[in-house]
Design an enzyme around this catalytic site. Structure first.
Site, mmCIF file in Angstrom:
data_model
loop_
_atom_site.group_PDB
_atom_site.id
_atom_site.type_symbol
_atom_site.label_atom_id
_atom_site.label_comp_id
_atom_site.label_asym_id
_atom_site.label_seq_id
_atom_site.Cartn_x
_atom_site.Cartn_y
_atom_site.Cartn_z
ATOM 1 N N THR A 1 7.959 7.838 -4.667
ATOM 2 C CA THR A 1 9.166 7.915 -3.837
ATOM 3 C C THR A 1 9.806 6.535 -3.742
ATOM 4 O O THR A 1 10.999 6.430 -3.491
ATOM 5 C CB THR A 1 8.866 8.434 -2.422
ATOM 6 N N LYS B 1 4.128 -1.020 -3.939
ATOM 7 C CA LYS B 1 3.401 0.243 -3.862
ATOM 8 C C LYS B 1 1.936 -0.113 -3.656
ATOM 9 O O LYS B 1 1.543 -1.268 -3.805
ATOM 10 C CB LYS B 1 3.573 1.065 -5.146
ATOM 11 N N ARG B 2 1.118 0.877 -3.344
ATOM 12 C CA ARG B 2 -0.299 0.571 -3.227
ATOM 13 C C ARG B 2 -0.826 -0.031 -4.532
ATOM 14 O O ARG B 2 -0.320 0.266 -5.620
ATOM 15 C CB ARG B 2 -1.093 1.854 -2.881
ATOM 16 N N LYS C 1 13.859 5.352 -3.585
ATOM 17 C CA LYS C 1 14.448 4.417 -2.616
ATOM 18 C C LYS C 1 15.184 3.298 -3.353
ATOM 19 O O LYS C 1 16.288 2.908 -2.984
ATOM 20 C CB LYS C 1 13.350 3.785 -1.746
HETATM 21 C C1 LIG Z 1 7.817 4.540 -0.196
HETATM 22 C C2 LIG Z 1 6.604 3.823 0.207
HETATM 23 C C3 LIG Z 1 5.425 3.979 -0.537
HETATM 24 C C4 LIG Z 1 5.352 4.829 -1.783
HETATM 25 O O1 LIG Z 1 5.695 4.024 -2.886
HETATM 26 P P1 LIG Z 1 5.417 4.514 -4.394
HETATM 27 O O2 LIG Z 1 6.100 3.475 -5.204
HETATM 28 O O3 LIG Z 1 6.064 5.837 -4.531
HETATM 29 O O4 LIG Z 1 3.959 4.545 -4.580
HETATM 30 C C5 LIG Z 1 4.309 3.283 -0.138
HETATM 31 N N1 LIG Z 1 4.332 2.475 0.934
HETATM 32 C C6 LIG Z 1 5.450 2.292 1.661
HETATM 33 C C7 LIG Z 1 5.410 1.352 2.817
HETATM 34 C C8 LIG Z 1 6.618 2.965 1.338
HETATM 35 O O5 LIG Z 1 7.718 2.792 2.077
#
Ligand SMILES: *Cc1c(COP(=O)(O)O)cnc(C)c1O
Length: 848
Positions: free
Chosen positions: A694, A584-585, A698
């Protein structure tokens, strides 16, 4: 010289295009014009034929002399041919139906690679594979040639991409509107463990997925002043701008899955209105002559790489107004057409505002109705209010966008006037509902004077939107209770929740073909568009054969991820390890430091002899994270993760039982590779700060168990999968609020928890920085003295939860059951379901 200068054709003089036109078009006169060209046949021979043709006539090469890029482009164009008829048909069908469309307004679309998704949507995967083999080529190699369009930062942009995928798959008329950044999110690499950013010239090798339509360009004005005039006894206002640019639309196909529908994503690119100043050019001042052009085209040059912390720069506001002005004019003048009666606008469109970035669309529509179409103000406002809905994506106060009135007034003087009037009318309404409560009036004002006069975009969106939604239950609750509480008291019916979702096409079918096959073999194929059917897997958790098959799927995904990491980053994933993933970021509220403290603490326990290496559970922790280039602390944390990794990965005392892998440049393509391999999903934000997440969805849908706080959509994941299949830890949101109110003192935790103190002291010792004890002092000191996100408060609880993980993972059969139940119970998190919620609760539109 002047004869060579090609000026863009103004929109109102341009011919009507047939492509992707939702509005009325004149009937074709020639019989052949009625139907688009036929789609090539679904056979290997037909596919090869089109492919070779595309190589020859599209790329101008023969197969034997072609490069991989030639082959990729020809292959993409081949697949495109299979989509084209459907695209034209879908547009015609929408136009003839005259039904309500969704205008999804988003400054970001983090699409991921297109080729695989197009092959999946058309069910051409096997045909293409065989066709390429027949040509002596490897489909996987050609797919790897594609540079993903990184037109977004993270979750918000990826959400927009999932939503347009779902709407196409559900056959809902939707145009996704956005910005065609010439440079997407930066490419990340590490030099001595530190993040280095490089530009992302994603268009450099050609983009076969876009269709530019310069004839449908739109002029966008900026600056200048307003003036009033008398129009036959009516006082009117007009905007006299002092500069402008042209927006050129680029259309992208958004293919529905196996349904013959292809929707449109329309991204805008800025061009100078006049190629350059001829007088200056002729006078010999060449640089000055092209300066205006460069200036104009800067607007869509690059994506702002900030996530959660807007910088408030002028160019950003230009980007926002640019794409929104193009999109609204496009819809009104090209999709609906000049004869459309705008009184009926709400019957044909709802614009969904993906966060506040497109909110300037509200005064823009008012300006068009009042100044250009001469509607009465009140009538225009009634229409406008029905045409917008707003999705809020944050709870971080610093992430709420505000624009100084000085800047807004300079760039968009008429819009500022309109916002002032909207605000004045709105505050009258507040006064009427809460007589005498002037404090409330100040708190709710769209224009704030604290500390300087500025426009609060979230308030404008809330006032204008028919609905305001948060993105998970907890987040929507906190919006109504805290961030927008006064608004909730005024208009409780406006507030609603739509929990986010993800598209199973990309994040299960494409990312995890092994799991997809197992599910399809077990349930048939319908689950891909009806994800709640995953519930039918539930009884199979008790079936040892199914569990073995499920473990084989995970194993294949791990081997695949391992191959990718070896080739891409030179990283080895040791076999037999628990794969623990935090992708994640990089942001302090997401708490990568908490994850890191867990690893450092295990290392310290081995060094101090508290445990032996053989007592460690074999585990590889994979991080993937970009930090905003201007976010200093986030970049320090990246440096620390890499520093810890390079020490523990090579310390023989750990016997290879604890590893950190931090592949650079986390993006959608990497996410697709890593997620299927995960055993454990880290969702460890401080409760009350992650709006939804999100990535959590996943990972759960790919059979990872979550270790997480009671935050965002984790709350719903846990409720659905059950407490026994989720590792909960940490403070709850009310506990966080209470602790903050009572005066949080992080140092107390350091002083009272020896394990925590030892871990932090190990970082301070210089062991991860060649003896330099100052290297990571800012991180440690920020944790000890402020710890805004309460890492230290949650440390103990996190460590204990990780012990439960360790214990659970030791029982292979039980762990597999839990993983299967996570898949079976997370069908709710399909973005198809989320779109169904928006359609029912907010958009009041349906499939046609
Ligand atoms: C799904 C996704 C995110 C969001 O990730 P979070 O864990 O919900 O912050 C960020 N970057 C990419 C490339 C993603 O596929």
């Amino acid at each position: 010289m002047s004869a060579d200068v090609v000026l863009p054709v103004p929109a109102d003089e341009s011919p009507d295009t047939e492509i992707d036109h939702i509005g009325p078009s004149s009937p074709p006169t020639h019989a052949l014009a009625k139907a688009p060209v036929a789609t090539p046949q679904h056979s290997v021979d037909a596919f090869v034929k089109v492919f070779l043709q595309e190589l020859n006539t599209g790329q101008g090469v023969t197969l034997s002399r072609s490069t991989v890029n030639d082959q990729y482009l020809a292959l993409a164009r081949t697949v495109r041919q299979y989509l084209m008829t459907r695209w034209l048909e879908t547009s015609r069908h929408y136009a003839e139906s005259g039904s309500k469309a969704i205008g999804y307004l988003s400054a970001e679309y983090l699409l991921g690679r297109q080729l695989g998704n197009a092959l999946l949507a058309t069910d051409l995967g096997e045909v293409a594979e065989e066709a390429m083999r027949g040509c002596g080529l490897d489909l996987a190699r050609l797919r790897a040639q594609e540079v993903e369009p990184g037109l977004g930062n993270g979750g918000l942009g990826r959400l927009a991409a999932c939503f347009v995928d779902s709407l196409a798959t559900m056959g809902i008329p939707c145009i996704g509107y956005g910005i065609r950044y010439e440079y997407g999110i930066f490419k990340q690499s590490f030099v001595d463990g530190r993040q280095v950013e490089q530009p992302d010239p994603w268009l450099a090798l050609g983009n076969p997925w876009e269709f530019p339509h310069p004839e449908a360009s739109v002029q966008v004005n900026f600056g200048g002043h307003t003036e009033t005039y008398d129009d036959g006894g009516v006082q009117r206002t007009r905007w006299v701008p002092d500069w402008n640019v042209v927006g050129v639309p680029y259309n992208y196909m958004v293919p529905g899955y196996h349904n013959g529908k292809v929707n449109t994503l329309r991204l805008w690119s800025a061009k100078a209105t006049n190629a350059f100043d001829l007088a200056l050019f002729n006078s010999g001042d060449y640089p000055e002559a092209v300066r205006a052009q460069t200036f104009a085209e800067n607007i869509t040059k690059v994506l702002y790489p900030e996530d959660s912390t807007p910088q408030g720069r002028e160019l950003r506001l230009q980007q926002q107004y640019f794409f929104v002005a193009c999109s609204i004019r496009d819809f009104i003048e090209r999709v609906l057409g000049p004869d459309f009666d705008l009184h009926q606008l709400p019957e044909r469109i709802i614009f969904q505002l993906n966060d506040t970035h497109p909110v300037i669309a509200v005064p823009e529509l008012m300006r068009i109705l009042v100044d250009e179409r001469h509607f009465e103000w009140d009538e225009a406002w009634q229409i406008t209010k029905q045409c917008f809905a707003y999705t809020c994506h944050t709870l971080l106060p610093e992430a709420l966008e505000v624009w100084p009135t000085e800047l807004l007034g300079r760039l968009l003087p008429r819009h500022l006037e309109i916002i002032r009037r909207i605000n004045a009318d709105f505050l009258d309404e507040v006064r009427a509902s809460f007589p005498g409560d002037e404090q409330r009036v100040r708190n709710m004002s769209i224009i704030s004077d604290d500390p300087n006069s500025s426009v609060r975009m979230a308030f404008l969106a809330t006032v204008a939107g028919t609905k305001v939604n948060g993105v998970a239950e907890l987040h929507s609750q906190l919006l109504a209770d805290k961030v927008l509480h006064d608004f909730d008291e005024l208009w409780p019916e406006k507030f609603t929740n739509v929990t986010n979702g993800i598209t199973p096409r990309r994040f299960i079918c494409l990312a995890n073909p092994w799991l997809s096959e197992l599910i399809s073999d077990t349930l048939g194929v319908g689950w891909v568009t009806d994800l709640e059917r995953l519930a039918e897997l539930e009884p199979y958790a008790q079936d040892p054969d199914f569990r073995r098959a499920f473990r084989e799927v995970k194993q294949k995904a791990k081997v695949h991820a391992s191959d990718i990491l070896r080739a891409r980053d030179g990283i080895e994933l040791p076999p037999g390890h628990l794969v623990d993933i935090m992708i994640k970021r990089l942001h302090e509220y997401k708490r990568q430091t908490l994850k890191l403290l867990h690893v450092v603490s295990l290392y310290e326990q081995v060094l101090s002899g508290e445990i032996t290496a053989s007592q460690l559970q074999p585990r590889t922790v994979i991080f993937g994270a970009k930090a905003a280039p201007g976010y200093w602390m986030a970049k320090e944390i990246i440096h620390l993760i890499n520093a810890v990794g390079s020490v523990i990965n090579t310390d023989p005392r750990l016997e290879g039982r604890l590893k950190i892998a931090f592949p650079a440049n986390y993006n959608v393509t990497l996410a697709e590779r890593l997620i299927p391999a995960a055993d454990l999903s880290e969702q460890i934000s401080l409760a009350g700060l992650e709006a939804s997440g999100t990535g959590n969805m996943k990972l759960a849908l790919n059979g990872a168990l979550t270790i997480g706080t009671d935050d965002g959509a984790n709350v719903e994941i846990r409720r659905l999968v059950g407490d026994e299949n989720f590792f909960l830890f940490g403070l709850s949101e009310p506990e966080v609020a209470a602790l903050r109110d009572s005066g949080y003192r992080p140092r107390q935790y350091y002083e009272s928890n020896p394990q925590l103190r030892a871990a932090l002291d190990l970082i301070s010792s210089g062991i991860f920085s060649n003896g330099n004890r100052e290297a990571f002092a800012p991180i440690v000191s920020s944790l000890l003295n402020e710890d805004r996100f309460m890492v230290l408060a949650d440390f103990q609880s996190y460590m204990e939860a990780q012990l439960r993980v360790r214990e659970a993972f030791a029982d292979e059969e039980e762990w597999t059951k839990k993983a299967i139940l996570n898949v079976a119970r997370c069908g709710f998190f399909s973005s198809d379901r989320a779109m169904g919620d928006y359609l029912r609760e907010i958009w009041h539109a349906s499939a046609i």
